[in-house]
Design a protein around this motif. Structure first.
Motif, mmCIF file in Angstrom:
data_model
loop_
_atom_site.group_PDB
_atom_site.id
_atom_site.type_symbol
_atom_site.label_atom_id
_atom_site.label_comp_id
_atom_site.label_asym_id
_atom_site.label_seq_id
_atom_site.Cartn_x
_atom_site.Cartn_y
_atom_site.Cartn_z
ATOM 1 N N UNK A 196 0.859 -1.190 0.000
ATOM 2 C CA UNK A 196 0.000 0.000 0.000
ATOM 3 C C UNK A 196 0.889 1.232 0.000
ATOM 4 N N UNK A 197 0.432 2.278 -0.696
ATOM 5 C CA UNK A 197 1.168 3.543 -0.726
ATOM 6 C C UNK A 197 0.200 4.671 -0.419
ATOM 7 N N UNK A 198 0.595 5.542 0.538
ATOM 8 C CA UNK A 198 -0.189 6.708 0.913
ATOM 9 C C UNK A 198 0.757 7.880 1.107
ATOM 10 N N UNK A 199 0.478 8.991 0.470
ATOM 11 C CA UNK A 199 1.289 10.205 0.598
ATOM 12 C C UNK A 199 2.773 9.922 0.331
ATOM 13 N N UNK A 200 3.065 9.020 -0.566
ATOM 14 C CA UNK A 200 4.441 8.717 -0.932
ATOM 15 C C UNK A 200 5.146 7.725 -0.025
ATOM 16 N N UNK A 201 4.460 7.223 1.003
ATOM 17 C CA UNK A 201 5.038 6.226 1.907
ATOM 18 C C UNK A 201 4.463 4.868 1.539
ATOM 19 N N UNK A 202 5.341 3.935 1.218
ATOM 20 C CA UNK A 202 4.918 2.600 0.798
ATOM 21 C C UNK A 202 5.255 1.588 1.887
ATOM 22 N N UNK A 203 4.275 0.770 2.225
ATOM 23 C CA UNK A 203 4.468 -0.297 3.203
ATOM 24 C C UNK A 203 4.201 -1.613 2.496
ATOM 25 N N UNK A 204 5.188 -2.496 2.556
ATOM 26 C CA UNK A 204 5.078 -3.808 1.930
ATOM 27 C C UNK A 204 5.177 -4.864 3.015
ATOM 28 N N UNK A 205 4.257 -5.817 2.997
ATOM 29 C CA UNK A 205 4.274 -6.908 3.964
ATOM 30 C C UNK A 205 4.301 -8.246 3.250
ATOM 31 N N UNK A 206 5.169 -9.133 3.735
ATOM 32 C CA UNK A 206 5.276 -10.457 3.123
ATOM 33 C C UNK A 206 5.212 -11.525 4.224
ATOM 34 N N UNK A 207 4.162 -12.348 4.214
ATOM 35 C CA UNK A 207 4.087 -13.438 5.190
ATOM 36 C C UNK A 207 4.871 -14.652 4.700
ATOM 37 N N UNK A 208 5.385 -15.415 5.651
ATOM 38 C CA UNK A 208 6.098 -16.651 5.317
ATOM 39 C C UNK A 208 5.706 -17.726 6.323
ATOM 40 N N UNK A 209 5.165 -18.822 5.839
ATOM 41 C CA UNK A 209 4.765 -19.933 6.703
ATOM 42 C C UNK A 209 5.997 -20.679 7.186
ATOM 43 N N UNK A 210 6.067 -20.924 8.497
ATOM 44 C CA UNK A 210 7.208 -21.625 9.091
ATOM 45 C C UNK A 210 6.821 -23.078 9.368
ATOM 46 N N UNK A 211 7.013 -23.884 8.357
ATOM 47 C CA UNK A 211 6.642 -25.299 8.427
ATOM 48 C C UNK A 211 7.340 -26.021 9.568
ATOM 49 N N UNK B 192 6.045 -15.975 9.910
ATOM 50 C CA UNK B 192 6.947 -14.842 10.082
ATOM 51 C C UNK B 192 6.527 -13.783 9.066
ATOM 52 N N UNK B 193 6.733 -12.533 9.424
ATOM 53 C CA UNK B 193 6.325 -11.436 8.554
ATOM 54 C C UNK B 193 7.496 -10.488 8.325
ATOM 55 N N UNK B 194 7.724 -10.136 7.088
ATOM 56 C CA UNK B 194 8.705 -9.112 6.739
ATOM 57 C C UNK B 194 7.928 -7.873 6.334
ATOM 58 N N UNK B 195 8.248 -6.748 6.971
ATOM 59 C CA UNK B 195 7.573 -5.484 6.674
ATOM 60 C C UNK B 195 8.633 -4.472 6.256
ATOM 61 N N UNK B 196 8.444 -3.861 5.100
ATOM 62 C CA UNK B 196 9.368 -2.861 4.583
ATOM 63 C C UNK B 196 8.608 -1.548 4.424
ATOM 64 N N UNK B 197 9.170 -0.471 4.971
ATOM 65 C CA UNK B 197 8.590 0.864 4.844
ATOM 66 C C UNK B 197 9.538 1.683 3.977
ATOM 67 N N UNK B 198 9.024 2.222 2.869
ATOM 68 C CA UNK B 198 9.840 2.997 1.926
ATOM 69 C C UNK B 198 9.263 4.384 1.745
ATOM 70 N N UNK B 199 10.140 5.384 1.763
ATOM 71 C CA UNK B 199 9.722 6.768 1.575
ATOM 72 C C UNK B 199 9.990 7.165 0.126
ATOM 73 N N UNK B 200 8.927 7.365 -0.640
ATOM 74 C CA UNK B 200 9.034 7.796 -2.037
ATOM 75 C C UNK B 200 8.649 9.269 -2.189
#
Length: 64
Positions: free
Chosen positions: A4-19, A32-40
């Motif tokens: 999702x991107x709002x006001x130039x800030x993008x947040x990306x979330x990626x889930x990963x199942x831990x078998x 487990x979740x990886x969350x990346x916040x990017x300022x565009x």
């Protein structure tokens, strides 16, 4: 992956199942979740707080 991107800030979330951590016989499922916040934007920003609302397949909500 969710993005999702709002006001130039993008947040990306990626889930990963831990078998290897999960135990279906005991109804235990680990993720487990990886969350990346990017300022565009042209502005300097600072993350002041965060809030996670996680909804499982049964519709149960956990707030972190």
């Amino acid at each position: 992956m969710n993005r999702e991107r709002t006001h130039g800030i993008e947040v990306t979330g990626r889930p990963e199942f831990l078998d290897e951590e999960s135990d279906p016989a005991a109804a235990r499922w680990f993720w487990a979740y990886t969350v990346i916040v990017s300022n565009h934007s042209d502005k300097t920003v600072q993350l002041l707080s965060r809030y996670w609302q996680i909804t499982n397949a049964l519709g149960q909500v956990e707030e972190v």
